[in-house]
Design a protein around this motif. Structure first.
Motif: not given
Lengths: 324, 365
Positions: B80-106
């Motif tokens: 799409a003509g975009l240079f996304n250098i933010g993969g590191e941060g996006q994955a980091y925040v996504a860890g929160l998404g996983v963590g919240l579900v696995c911790l509180y919806l278990d």
């Protein structure tokens, strides 16, 4: 009263010390970006410089030799950047990224292999470092209330590189806005075709800008490893190159506003150490991370046009080719 | 212009990348030589450490999983003509998404909580990338700069949340409690066990198949759907896209969101698969490796998978190398990575004019 003055002065003095590498890197970025080369490689050039300075200062027991080595190595990195994006018209962001990654790897590998201290360089003796200098008449003036404290603790007592940086800011402003080279530099970042039509080499100008960028990043690196600390540490730049880039944007690619942006970011940095665990009236304890995030948040808001508007040099990021 | 010279397809997609890769490895060999070690021996240890025995292969594939996902994230945005250098941060925040579900919806059963956690990772990653996307599309802030800034914001946010709210006080380290067993992904050892195959213990888990599925998804999405067509059109020319009735701004936001979701899935491999707990800095620079992977893989899912395999082998073999050779540490892999980004990315056209001349002469003869 005197206590408050002392505290304020000490806060401002550490602001100055923290601002120096930011200012040097931001000025480096200013040359590169004004010439039309987006420079996200500031971090890597500074890191490579820091390693070179600490190594050579240790071997030759001379801080100045370390500084020279830092500038040379950092310039070499800048020339690789130029070779990729000016000569071969490669992607400038990718090239900058490559330099950053390469600097992290190379400095750690070489430090590990050469010094066998787990990736750091040996501690430098005072003689091989930039040590605080006393300005004249400190002893006499420091007895004067307020002004004396300011003179003795804020203006005096920094190392040579701090004063060098203070001199470089107006010099860069002069070069960029008052000399023929500066005019051409700014022109080549806005409209390289016009510069080309006038018979001036776009590539040559951009290489000159990269040289300046490399030299300044080298000084910043030497400051980190031979003035602020007494050795090179793995990844010791810790994002300062990117913070400087943010300051450059925040300063709208102009020397003096960029200087103030660097001072502002450094002030936030100096403040966060002092605010740790302290409850502010009406706000409570401010998390350290909130203050750390502040410069980036401000820069994003500025870039988004919510607070003022930042215009990058128009041709920056675009490799130049005559045919288009 | 020589840089745009046309080359036979096999040269463009095969020979040129191989030449660039060879240059990167040659220079890496010189670095090894410079610190007084034998590059040939180093290469042998590296290869053996990466694929020499079953456990090594498992670790290599575990790293590969991360790199496929972060590589796809960069590649899709590139189209799409975009240079996304933010993969590191996006994955980091996504860890929160996983963590919240696995911790509180278990309290939910496994078949519900596992997919919810995966979707949550994708959603958190997508949201963290969509903001820079929106800023690029509607406010004109360059996505390269904003994604860099968002990496730092993600680091500050996650450090704050983990050290202040999520950490397990009973535990010394800044990390959460272990997730309940039924919320995590199957390990490869477990899955091969069903078929009676004995496999060594390793962090390799079901997320490997998720990564392969993501690669297939990117291939279908980018080249075989209308949305993918819009994405590539915007990537080649905003004006052409507008003329064709495509909304570039909307397309940019969508592209960044999908890119962020892909990067976010990396957290599934690390947090839900390998670690079973949320911890500080679990992204370990894998997001940045994605850039090298996408560049080497020429932004094509097949290329990305192959490049990810190479980097997976490098990371695993590099660990072995640091263990075996006294003068070499793990950062040697980062040197190789940097050189690959330089030669396969920034200097990708260095050999092109020479090759073009060579093949033009051959064509004339």
């Amino acid at each position: 009263m005197e206590d408050l003055v002392l505290q304020t002065v000490s806060l401002l003095a550490s602001t100055v010390r923290l601002a120096v590498p930011l200012i040097l890197c931001a000025l480096a970025g200013l040359f590169a970006e004004r010439s039309g080369v987006v420079d996200i490689g500031l971090e890597g050039k500074m890191l490579a410089g820091a390693f070179a300075a600490a190594s050579v200062a240790f071997w030759l027991q001379s801080a100045w030799a370390g500084l020279a080595a830092a500038m040379l190595v950092s310039i070499a990195f800048a020339l690789v950047h130029g070779f990729a994006c000016i000569t071969h018209r490669g992607n400038q962001v990718v090239a900058g990224m490559a330099l950053n990654v390469l600097a992290v790897g190379l400095t750690a590998v070489l430090a590990f292999a050469w010094f066998q201290e787990g990736g750091k360089t040996p501690a430098l003796a005072d003689a091989a470092r930039f040590r605080p200098l006393q300005l004249p008449f400190v002893a006499e003036i420091s007895t004067v209330p307020v002004l004396g404290t300011i003179y003795a603790r804020l203006l005096s007592g920094h190392n040579a590189l701090v004063y060098l940086t203070a001199a470089l800011v107006p010099l860069v402003a002069f070069v960029v806005f008052r000399t023929r080279f500066g005019l051409r530099l700014r022109a080549v970042g806005e409209n390289p075709h016009a510069v080309d039509t006038a018979g001036i080499s776009v590539a040559r100008l951009r290489y000159q800008a990269m040289l300046a960028s490399g030299a300044l990043c080298g000084i910043a690196g030497a400051y980190l490893s031979t003035a602020q600390s007494a050795s090179f540490l793995r990844e010791m730049t810790a994002g300062k190159g990117f913070l400087a880039l943010a300051a450059l944007i925040f300063g709208k690619w102009m020397p003096i506003p960029t200087l103030f942006a660097c001072l502002l970011f450094a002030f936030a940095d100096a403040l966060q150490g002092r605010l740790q665990g302290v409850a502010l009236p009406g706000i409570g304890v401010v998390p350290v991370q909130a203050i750390q995030a502040l410069p980036y948040l401000l820069t994003i808001l500025l870039l988004a046009g919510f607070v003022g508007k930042a215009h990058a040099p128009r041709a920056s990021g675009i490799p130049y080719s005559k045919e288009k | 212009m020589s840089a745009g010279a046309r080359l036979p397809r096999w040269v463009d997609l095969g020979l040129l990348p191989l030449l660039n890769l060879a240059a990167a490895f040659l220079l890496s060999g010189l670095v090894v030589l410079a610190i007084g070690e034998d590059p040939i021996k180093a290469l042998r240890i590296l290869v053996n450490g990466a694929v020499g025995y079953p456990e090594a292969v498992a670790f290599t594939l575990y790293y590969t999983t991360n790199f496929i996902l972060t590589g796809l994230a960069v590649a899709l945005a590139f189209h799409a003509g975009l240079f996304n250098i933010g993969g590191e941060g996006q994955a980091y925040v996504a860890g929160l998404g996983v963590g919240l579900v696995c911790l509180y919806l278990d309290f939910l059963p496994g078949f519900a909580v596992v997919p919810i956690a995966i979707l949550s990772a994708a959603a958190f990653g997508a949201a963290w990338a969509a903001i820079p996307g929106w800023l690029e599309a509607y406010r004109g802030s360059h996505v390269v700069i904003t994604t860099i800034m968002f990496n730092f914001l993600a680091a500050a946010l996650m450090t704050y949340l983990i050290t202040n709210w999520l950490l397990d006080p009973a535990h010394g380290a800044p990390e959460t409690r272990r997730f309940a067993g039924h919320t995590t992904l199957w390990t490869m050892q477990q899955m091969l066990g069903w078929f009676g195959i004995k496999a060594p213990r390793s962090p390799l888990n079901a997320a490997f198949f998720l990564a392969l599925a993501a690669a297939a998804f990117v291939w279908i999405y980018v080249w075989h759907t209308r949305a993918g067509y819009r994405l590539r059109t915007v990537g080649s020319s905003h004006k052409a896209a507008l003329y064709a009735g495509i909304d570039p701004a909307r397309t940019i936001v969508v592209a960044m969101a999908i890119s962020g979701a892909l990067a976010g899935l990396m957290a599934v491999n690390e947090i839900q698969g390998a670690q079973a707990r949320l911890l500080l800095s679990f992204t370990g620079g894998y997001g940045f490796v994605g850039i090298a992977v996408a560049l080497m893989g020429r932004n094509h899912p097949v290329g990305v998978c192959l490049a990810a395999l190479l980097f997976g082998a490098l990371y695993q073999g590099g660990a072995e190398l640091a263990f075996e050779m006294r003068n070499i540490n793990r950062e040697m892999v980062i040197v190789i990575q940097g050189l690959i980004i330089l030669f396969c990315g920034a200097l990708e056209n260095m050999f092109r004019p020479t090759l073009a001349r060579l093949f033009a002469r051959q064509g004339a003869a």
